[in-house]
Motif scaffolding. Structure first.
Motif, short mmCIF file in Angstrom:
data_model
loop_
_atom_site.label_atom_id
_atom_site.label_comp_id
_atom_site.label_asym_id
_atom_site.label_seq_id
_atom_site.Cartn_x
_atom_site.Cartn_y
_atom_site.Cartn_z
N THR A 3 3.09 73.13 1.28
CA THR A 3 2.53 72.05 0.48
C THR A 3 2.74 70.77 1.27
N LEU A 4 1.66 70.17 1.71
CA LEU A 4 1.73 69.02 2.60
C LEU A 4 0.96 67.85 2.01
N TYR A 5 1.63 66.72 1.92
CA TYR A 5 0.96 65.49 1.50
C TYR A 5 0.48 64.79 2.78
N ALA A 6 -0.83 64.60 2.87
CA ALA A 6 -1.40 64.11 4.12
C ALA A 6 -2.47 63.06 3.86
N SER A 7 -2.62 62.19 4.83
CA SER A 7 -3.70 61.20 4.82
C SER A 7 -4.25 61.09 6.24
N THR A 8 -5.42 60.46 6.37
CA THR A 8 -6.07 60.33 7.67
C THR A 8 -6.94 59.09 7.69
N ASP A 9 -7.29 58.65 8.88
CA ASP A 9 -8.24 57.54 8.98
C ASP A 9 -9.67 58.07 9.13
N GLN A 10 -9.81 59.39 8.96
CA GLN A 10 -11.12 60.04 9.01
C GLN A 10 -11.52 60.53 7.61
N THR A 11 -12.65 61.20 7.53
CA THR A 11 -13.10 61.74 6.24
C THR A 11 -12.74 63.22 6.09
N ASP A 12 -12.01 63.76 7.06
CA ASP A 12 -11.56 65.15 6.97
C ASP A 12 -10.41 65.34 7.95
N LEU A 13 -9.63 66.40 7.76
CA LEU A 13 -8.58 66.76 8.71
C LEU A 13 -8.36 68.26 8.65
N ASP A 14 -7.93 68.81 9.77
CA ASP A 14 -7.62 70.24 9.86
C ASP A 14 -6.13 70.44 10.03
N LEU A 15 -5.63 71.50 9.40
CA LEU A 15 -4.22 71.87 9.53
C LEU A 15 -4.12 73.27 10.15
N PHE A 16 -3.45 73.35 11.29
CA PHE A 16 -3.10 74.62 11.91
C PHE A 16 -1.59 74.74 11.80
N VAL A 17 -1.13 75.71 11.07
CA VAL A 17 0.28 75.81 10.70
C VAL A 17 0.87 77.12 11.23
N LYS A 18 2.03 77.04 11.83
CA LYS A 18 2.77 78.23 12.26
C LYS A 18 4.21 78.12 11.82
N VAL A 19 4.80 79.27 11.55
CA VAL A 19 6.24 79.37 11.32
C VAL A 19 6.79 80.32 12.37
N PHE A 28 -5.49 80.30 -3.18
CA PHE A 28 -6.76 80.96 -2.85
C PHE A 28 -7.85 79.91 -2.99
N HIS A 29 -8.40 79.48 -1.85
CA HIS A 29 -9.36 78.38 -1.85
C HIS A 29 -10.78 78.88 -2.08
N GLN A 30 -11.57 78.08 -2.77
CA GLN A 30 -12.92 78.49 -3.12
C GLN A 30 -13.87 78.47 -1.92
N HIS A 31 -13.77 77.45 -1.10
CA HIS A 31 -14.69 77.28 0.05
C HIS A 31 -16.14 77.29 -0.40
N SER A 32 -16.40 76.70 -1.54
CA SER A 32 -17.76 76.67 -2.07
C SER A 32 -18.43 75.32 -1.93
N GLN A 33 -17.67 74.30 -1.57
CA GLN A 33 -18.23 72.97 -1.40
C GLN A 33 -17.34 72.15 -0.46
N VAL A 34 -17.94 71.12 0.13
CA VAL A 34 -17.21 70.21 1.01
C VAL A 34 -16.92 68.93 0.25
N GLU A 35 -15.64 68.55 0.18
CA GLU A 35 -15.21 67.34 -0.52
C GLU A 35 -14.55 66.40 0.49
N PRO A 36 -15.30 65.45 1.03
CA PRO A 36 -14.75 64.55 2.06
C PRO A 36 -13.54 63.78 1.54
N LEU A 37 -12.68 63.41 2.45
CA LEU A 37 -11.51 62.61 2.12
C LEU A 37 -11.85 61.13 2.18
N VAL A 38 -11.13 60.35 1.41
CA VAL A 38 -11.21 58.90 1.50
C VAL A 38 -10.17 58.44 2.51
N PRO A 39 -10.57 57.81 3.60
CA PRO A 39 -9.59 57.39 4.62
C PRO A 39 -8.45 56.57 4.01
#
Length: 713
Positions: free
Chosen positions: A576-592, A630-641
């Protein structure tokens, strides 16, 4: 023939007539007579053998390699019109010493007068299960396609193998020659399969059936990482134990007609048609199980959802069930590396090498279809058995492999959970793609695990296989197998690790943050980073001046203190990650990763991973859970920078032991290492920006892992 003459070898890879007329003939004249012509398989099977024989005879060549000797001795086809009246057989008589032909026969080649079922157990110079290629049986020929509903024919052998010399390969042991069967499916297309029947018995036999787009005629290739599509398993073992083995070409591939539509329901229905056809043949008991790994496993899930009446069980080794989430679009991020190596390397190029244009069956369309469907729409739903698995009521043995987690593992777990019939789960130890393939060809593994399952469900043998625990799994780091009556194990409970900006002192990374089991107290604590990093070289991997790679130096890490006791983490995980960006989207690649406290132990070991595109963050309320989003992946919801979002990343199932002194390390970035993550690497796109991960009292970012109590702890 003298030693000096043997040394004069002309190695020719002939695929075009022009090579003969322009290159070979002058070269042979220059070399003179008494030379050996060595032909690669491409020359033997590309339809130029007769012309080669003619040119060789005219030039006085007195010997050939065994493969050409056999082919020319087998067929009396009239040669090219430029050599009227001369047949291959006549050319052979001009060219071959009798002793050499005898030597060819002694090496196991079936001549024109030999019995079709008298192949030796092993032949070092020819595939033991295939016959020489005949132009009338070419995969691209339509003249020989029958109009009957079914028939038996000799299975086609290898046509041309550009740059591949089959005489030099240690062939796979199968002591019978296959029979090709065909059935007209419900769509009207002819579907074809090779049938291997046990020698010395007329049956009837139960059947294990495998289906793939990898061309049944390539069965002669040995299991090897260079042939990753060899996924059929130890055929001879099953023949020796009284099973018939059926290898099917999926629609639009190999010798089967139709359109290639991978893992679609229509493809599953075609497998259904073949299952029902072979189940009713005279040599069959009517009991059919399915077999094979990876794509063959996809076919198992796919056929099972169509519920063929004669399909009694599947043993699903290493196979996805949800094509969108399991591999095509991890977390909504498009795959790139595997799509290329699999689609082009294992399917399209292999068909081209056999003279089957990639347009045949519309195989070339698949890559465009994948890229044209970035959301989990109807196109993806049609090729994801996941959605219909609750209708499957036959016994299912789902076998996952930790080392292929980024491709298939999720599917094996969900497959086990969603089917309704008798079921078992095994998660095996192989640590990578090559190891998983090698393990599937390990006969002892089949004797211990798969064969007893088939014996029980296809032969009715009471061997106690259903008394096994519901779930068995290899514990990484402990190097042992454990069991439970469900997955996750009933005694597993979430352990919470909080992200912190405090330096761990454990690694040189972008931030060297910490994981702590104490909730954050700081009012503000965050980690910001910009991308693309100027030091990235192979994805996120960088190299020092000596060429030594470092996979974490330019990513964000959060690391625990050394464990104060042995701790087992088995089950699911979520970031569970609280994140923000200066873009309208961001990708997370996570490893343990598990970092050993033993300085001699080597590199850290990845124990789980996950991905998420933030604009795909909406979860499915019916399928999501606290420890398993379990994510729907049915729509794209841009982020607010600049706005902070709560993002939940699903981590793949895991089981590992962190021993006393070991550390757990969390890595977060927005692309792969092209070294450690290959082939499951993703399209980077045009990402440029700055992301911030918040981990303070208001934004308590956490890593939660299922932990089990240790025995005798």
């Amino acid at each position: 023939m003298t030693t000096a003459q043997w040394r004069h070898i002309i190695d020719v890879n002939l695929t075009r007539t022009s090579l003969i007329t322009r290159v070979l003939a002058p070269l042979m004249k220059e070399q003179g007579s008494g030379r050996i012509i060595y032909f690669s398989s491409a020359a033997v099977y590309s339809g130029v053998a007769d012309q080669v024989a003619y040119v060789a005879a005219k030039a006085g060549i007195i010997g050939f390699t065994r493969s050409l000797a056999h082919v020319l001795g087998e067929h009396g086809n009239t040669v090219n019109s430029t050599t009227p009246g001369l047949t291959a057989t006549e050319a052979v008589r001009h060219s071959f010493p009798a002793a050499f032909l005898a030597g060819s026969a002694m090496h196991g080649h079936r001549t024109a007068t030999s019995s079709p079922r008298t192949w030796p157990a092993r032949c070092s110079c020819w595939p033991a299960t295939t016959r020489p290629f005949s132009p009338a049986r070419s995969p691209t020929s339509t003249a020989a396609v029958p109009s009957t509903e079914h028939r038996f024919t000799r299975a086609s052998g290898p046509p041309r193998q550009d740059a591949m010399d089959t005489e030099r390969i240690d062939m796979v042991d199968v002591n019978v020659e296959p029979i090709e069967v065909e059935v007209r499916g419900h769509t009207g297309n002819l579907l074809r399969a090779d049938v291997y029947l046990p020698s010395g018995s007329d049956g009837p036999f139960p059947i294990v059936l495998g289906a793939s787009p990898y061309q049944k005629a390539l069965r002669y290739l040995p299991p090897s990482p260079v042939f990753p599509f060899t996924e059929y398993g130890p055929i001879q073992l099953y023949l020796d134990n009284g099973y018939a083995y059926v290898a099917m070409d999926l629609p639009g591939t190999g010798r089967s007609e139709g359109t290639w539509d991978p893992v679609s329901r229509a493809e599953g229905e075609a497998i259904h048609d073949m299952i029902e056809h072979v189940a009713l043949l005279p040599w069959s008991t009517g009991a059919v199980g399915m077999i094979g790994m990876s794509h063959y496993c996809w076919s198992q899930w796919n056929a099972a959802r169509t519920r063929p009446p004669h399909l009694k069980t599947i043993v699903a080794y290493d196979g996805a069930t949800d094509m969108y989430r399991d591999w095509m679009y991890h977390g909504g991020i498009p795959i790139q590396g595997f799509l290329s190596t699999w689609l082009f390397g294992s399917v399209l190029y292999q068909h081209e090498l056999r003279g089957i244009d990639f347009h045949v069956g519309e195989k070339h369309e698949f890559v465009y279809d994948v890229l044209s469907h970035p959301l989990d729409d109807e196109w993806h739903r049609r090729r994801s058995p996941f959605w219909e698995l609750p209708e499957v009521e036959i016994p299912v043995f789902s076998i996952g492999v930790w080392g292929k987690a980024a491709l298939h593992l999720r599917g094996n777990f969900y497959g086990f959970e969603r089917v309704r019939g008798p079921k078992k789960l095994l998660v095996a130890h192989p640590a990578g793609f090559a190891a998983a393939q090698q393990y599937y060809f390990d006969e002892q593994f089949h004797r211990d695990e798969l064969l007893p399952w088939y014996d029980h469900h296809l032969k009715g043998i009471e061997n106690g296989v259903m008394k096994q625990p519901a779930a068995r799994f290899y514990v990484n780091g402990e190097d042992t197998y454990r069991s439970a009556e469900s997955w996750p194990p009933p005694d597993a409970a979430p352990t919470v690790f909080h992200l912190s900006g405090e330096h761990s002192g454990a690694v040189a990374s972008l931030n060297d943050g910490s994981l702590t089991e104490t909730a954050p107290e700081a009012e503000q604590d965050a980690t910001s980073w910009s991308y693309p990093d100027p030091q990235w070289m192979a994805g996120v991997t960088v190299f020092d001046k000596h060429g030594v790679s470092d996979h974490v130096a330019r990513v964000n890490t959060f690391t625990t203190t050394p464990m104060d006791r042995d701790r087992e983490f088995t089950g699911h995980g979520v970031l569970t990650l609280y994140a923000s960006t200066d873009q309208t989207d961001l990708d997370l690649f996570v490893k343990v990763s598990l970092v050993s406290g033993d300085p001699e132990a080597g590199l850290p070991v990845k124990v789980t991973q996950g991905w998420l595109r933030a604009s795909h963050r909406t979860e499915d309320p019916e399928l999501t859970s606290d420890m398993r989003p379990f994510h729907q992946h049915s729509q794209v919801e841009p982020l607010v920078p600049g706005e902070v979002y709560e993002l939940r990343v699903e981590l793949l199932p895991m089981s590992f032991l962190a021993r006393r002194g070991d550390r757990i390390r969390l890595e977060i970035t927005n692309q792969d290492s092209l070294i450690t993550d290959a082939p499951m690497t993703h399209f980077y796109g045009t990402k440029v920006g700055t992301d911030t991960y918040h981990h303070d009292r208001t934004h308590p970012s956490t890593l939660r892992l299922h932990e089990r109590p240790r025995p005798n702890a």
